[in-house]
Design a protein around this motif. Sequence first.
Motif, PDB file in Angstrom:
ATOM      1  N   LYS A 141       0.433   7.200 -12.430  1.00  0.00           N
ATOM      2  CA  LYS A 141       1.737   6.567 -12.607  1.00  0.00           C
ATOM      3  C   LYS A 141       2.428   7.333 -13.729  1.00  0.00           C
ATOM      4  O   LYS A 141       2.061   7.190 -14.901  1.00  0.00           O
ATOM      5  CB  LYS A 141       1.600   5.091 -12.968  1.00  0.00           C
TER       6      LYS A 141
ATOM      7  N   SER B 234       0.849  -1.212   0.000  1.00  0.00           N
ATOM      8  CA  SER B 234       0.000   0.000   0.000  1.00  0.00           C
ATOM      9  C   SER B 234       0.867   1.239   0.000  1.00  0.00           C
ATOM     10  O   SER B 234       1.905   1.289   0.683  1.00  0.00           O
ATOM     11  CB  SER B 234      -0.919   0.018   1.225  1.00  0.00           C
TER      12      SER B 234
ATOM     13  N   SER C   1      -5.692  -2.102 -14.822  1.00  0.00           N
ATOM     14  CA  SER C   1      -5.161  -2.156 -13.451  1.00  0.00           C
ATOM     15  C   SER C   1      -6.203  -2.558 -12.430  1.00  0.00           C
ATOM     16  O   SER C   1      -5.929  -2.554 -11.227  1.00  0.00           O
ATOM     17  CB  SER C   1      -4.570  -0.796 -13.058  1.00  0.00           C
TER      18      SER C   1
ATOM     19  N   LEU D  42      -5.134  -2.802  -8.559  1.00  0.00           N
ATOM     20  CA  LEU D  42      -5.240  -1.598  -7.734  1.00  0.00           C
ATOM     21  C   LEU D  42      -6.552  -1.569  -6.963  1.00  0.00           C
ATOM     22  O   LEU D  42      -7.593  -2.039  -7.446  1.00  0.00           O
ATOM     23  CB  LEU D  42      -5.123  -0.362  -8.621  1.00  0.00           C
TER      24      LEU D  42
ATOM     25  N   TYR E 234       4.548   6.940  -8.413  1.00  0.00           N
ATOM     26  CA  TYR E 234       3.105   7.184  -8.265  1.00  0.00           C
ATOM     27  C   TYR E 234       2.900   8.507  -7.519  1.00  0.00           C
ATOM     28  O   TYR E 234       3.570   8.784  -6.507  1.00  0.00           O
ATOM     29  CB  TYR E 234       2.437   6.033  -7.508  1.00  0.00           C
TER      30      TYR E 234
ATOM     31  N   VAL F  50       0.908  -7.731  -6.684  1.00  0.00           N
ATOM     32  CA  VAL F  50       1.509  -6.748  -7.581  1.00  0.00           C
ATOM     33  C   VAL F  50       2.530  -7.406  -8.510  1.00  0.00           C
ATOM     34  O   VAL F  50       3.386  -8.158  -8.079  1.00  0.00           O
ATOM     35  CB  VAL F  50       2.168  -5.617  -6.771  1.00  0.00           C
TER      36      VAL F  50
ATOM     37  N   PHE G 175      -1.934  -2.276  -3.758  1.00  0.00           N
ATOM     38  CA  PHE G 175      -1.641  -3.172  -4.882  1.00  0.00           C
ATOM     39  C   PHE G 175      -1.817  -4.610  -4.392  1.00  0.00           C
ATOM     40  O   PHE G 175      -1.224  -5.011  -3.382  1.00  0.00           O
ATOM     41  CB  PHE G 175      -0.208  -2.981  -5.382  1.00  0.00           C
TER      42      PHE G 175
ATOM     43  N   PHE H 139       4.328  -2.974 -12.487  1.00  0.00           N
ATOM     44  CA  PHE H 139       3.785  -1.830 -11.756  1.00  0.00           C
ATOM     45  C   PHE H 139       4.872  -1.048 -11.038  1.00  0.00           C
ATOM     46  O   PHE H 139       4.573  -0.174 -10.230  1.00  0.00           O
ATOM     47  CB  PHE H 139       2.716  -2.309 -10.768  1.00  0.00           C
TER      48      PHE H 139
ATOM     49  N   LEU I  37      -3.530   3.925  -1.800  1.00  0.00           N
ATOM     50  CA  LEU I  37      -3.605   3.042  -2.961  1.00  0.00           C
ATOM     51  C   LEU I  37      -2.942   1.706  -2.604  1.00  0.00           C
ATOM     52  O   LEU I  37      -1.774   1.679  -2.192  1.00  0.00           O
ATOM     53  CB  LEU I  37      -2.895   3.664  -4.169  1.00  0.00           C
TER      54      LEU I  37
ATOM     55  N   ILE J 298     -10.995   3.120 -11.727  1.00  0.00           N
ATOM     56  CA  ILE J 298      -9.651   2.536 -11.862  1.00  0.00           C
ATOM     57  C   ILE J 298      -9.441   2.168 -13.308  1.00  0.00           C
ATOM     58  O   ILE J 298     -10.356   1.671 -13.995  1.00  0.00           O
ATOM     59  CB  ILE J 298      -9.486   1.305 -10.958  1.00  0.00           C
TER      60      ILE J 298
ATOM     61  N   TRP K  18      -4.825   9.187  -8.407  1.00  0.00           N
ATOM     62  CA  TRP K  18      -3.520   8.521  -8.424  1.00  0.00           C
ATOM     63  C   TRP K  18      -3.054   8.401  -9.868  1.00  0.00           C
ATOM     64  O   TRP K  18      -3.798   7.974 -10.763  1.00  0.00           O
ATOM     65  CB  TRP K  18      -3.606   7.118  -7.826  1.00  0.00           C
TER      66      TRP K  18
END
Length: 702
Positions: A66, A49, A88, A92, A113, A105, A102, A109, A100, A84, A64
């Motif tokens: 990336k 997280s 993802s 996510l 972020y 994961v 994951f 990824f 956020l 979302i 959020w």
Amino acid sequence: MKKLEEREKLRAVFLSLFFFLAFQGAECQLVVSPVGPAVLNALSGSNVSLALAYSGAADPVVTWSKGNLIVATWIINSNSTPDIAPDSRTVLRIEPNGSLTFVNVPVSFTGTYTAELTKSGQERFFTTFTLKIFENIQNVNLSTRPSSVIEGTDNFTLQYSMLQGVVEQQTWRFNGREVKNSSRYLKARTSLVILKPNRSDTGLYTLSLTNPFNNVTTQINVPVFYGPDEPIVEVHPALPFYEAGGSLNLSCQAQGFPLPTVEWTFGGQILPHSQQGGLTLTNVQTSQGGVYKCSLLNEVSAEKREKSVTLNVYERPQGSPTCSVLSVNDITLLYQCGWRGGTPQAHLSFPVLSNTSTGTENLSLTVNASASLNKKTVMCLADHPVEQNKCNVTASAPMNFLPSVETTVDPDGKIVVTIGCLSGAFPRAVVSWSRGGEVVVNGTTDQISSNTTQLMIRNYNLSSFLGMPNFTCTCLNPLGRQRGQIQLQGPSISDSSLFQNPNGTIITLTWEVPPTAIVTGFEIQMKGPALLSKSGVSSDTKSSPDGYIFLQQKPASARSADIFPLDPNLTYQFRIIPKARLTEGPPSKIHRIGPGGGLSGPAIAGIAAGIPCSILFLVLLCGLIYLLVYCKNKNRQTRYPISRAVEKAKNTQIQPKPAPRILSGRLKSPPDYNRLHQTPSERSVALPTFVPPTPVRVATTV
């Protein structure tokens, strides 16, 4: 690194708590900050997280991203579903506080972020996280390009590959020392390049790959091939010339890797040699003298070098001189000496036998057998320019021997008696056989071995053997002869003994057999209670008429037998019966054991013979004592002169009645010694028993 992350985490928690307490319940400017470190490392497939904290506004919008790509948007504490990005959604998830998360994961990824929080009428606030996703490094493999590294080439490369994994740092080492970029080494992302390699670059290369979650180390040995250098050829031993029949070694070596292969040639032909390049010549001859060429080849680099050496070989007689002596017609002796080969041939002689007879290569000398040659060592001198040598031989007459007898039973059931006569002699003695003065020849019943030392006689009946006269074997050579005679006898036992263990539960019978006895086996018999079974209970066995029962059957070669278990509180009798096929010989003496054994037959006979001897000894002893006492008393009597009247009265005195005889076994009166002095004609009747007269007082006239 871990301490720094812990400090950042504590700092973020402190700031969040401070902002929360300072602005709680107040309408002021929106503030957002990360909870924990802003740089996170996670293992692929785990949950992680990006935690944040905000204050100054209620229910802001969190977005959020990336990099420049928005991946998730949501109004905090709203009932709407977070928006979302489609690719993802399986990974996510936005938490109620806007963080956020994951789930499982993947490595893709990994990235930076940014969390943007906005509230209508207020400015936008940002906080940034760096997320690094790592995989465990697995199956790392090192290889070289090209596969073979040769000294003098431009370069070679060490390359690594792996099945999976994310590498954060790579470290190269050569023989334990870390490799850094230099004029000879160049490190790339997945490789190490060695420029202008030489033989010193041969060694162990180690690669270490690490990330926050695991590290892997792998190694590879890299050989740098070189050579061959200038060859070195040597001969051992190093001599100006070599004798034929001897041995020598040629070695050819040169520096190189891999070790150069060696090839020896002589007269245009390739010679067999060892893997180390050595050439061994054994029993070398003059034809092997000449030029030997050594060629060395590096099979990887194909480099080749050559060098030659010249050998001079002179011939020597082969091996060592050999001596022997043979019998000629069992009358004369033939001495032989030989030493083959050589240039010139060896000069041979027997100085002890002759000063004039000599020869080359082979010498034979015949001499008349005589007692002086018996056990005399005769030396052969072998003279050669390269070496002087000698050999010895000793002739001997047959020695004394004892014939041996061995008995078996053939498949047809016949008794086979083998008589052996072997006498040490040189030359070997010839054996002839006779029976009762008649020569024995091969036939149906008799068979002589090929070396004449054994005579085998076959027959069904033991009586046929016992009826045969004496056998005589004669061992003969020119120096003498020896004879041995043997008379076969039936199965018998010469001696036997019995031994028992301390507990009295096991006995061992041992026996001996006369050397000329015909025996094909033995039967062990017992008289007494049955032997104990393994459970400790006596087992019943049927007895023969004389009370002995059969226990064991032993072969002719046996000389002992163990019998068990026995009861130590009972009495047993044992004996051994020798057998020649179905014919039984006299049994051995009886061996008794146990508390109730009583006296044996010989013991009873000894006691019976000892009783009268003891009585006779006592009678003689008592008579001797009586005689000594009587003589002593007689010597003590006083002697006086006796008148004729008294003497006459004494002579006419009535003899008293003889005393009664003593009972048998006691002493008798001594005999009349006066009568003993009479002649045989005067003693017509038995001598009376001597009785001493009654003493008489006599007056003496002077």
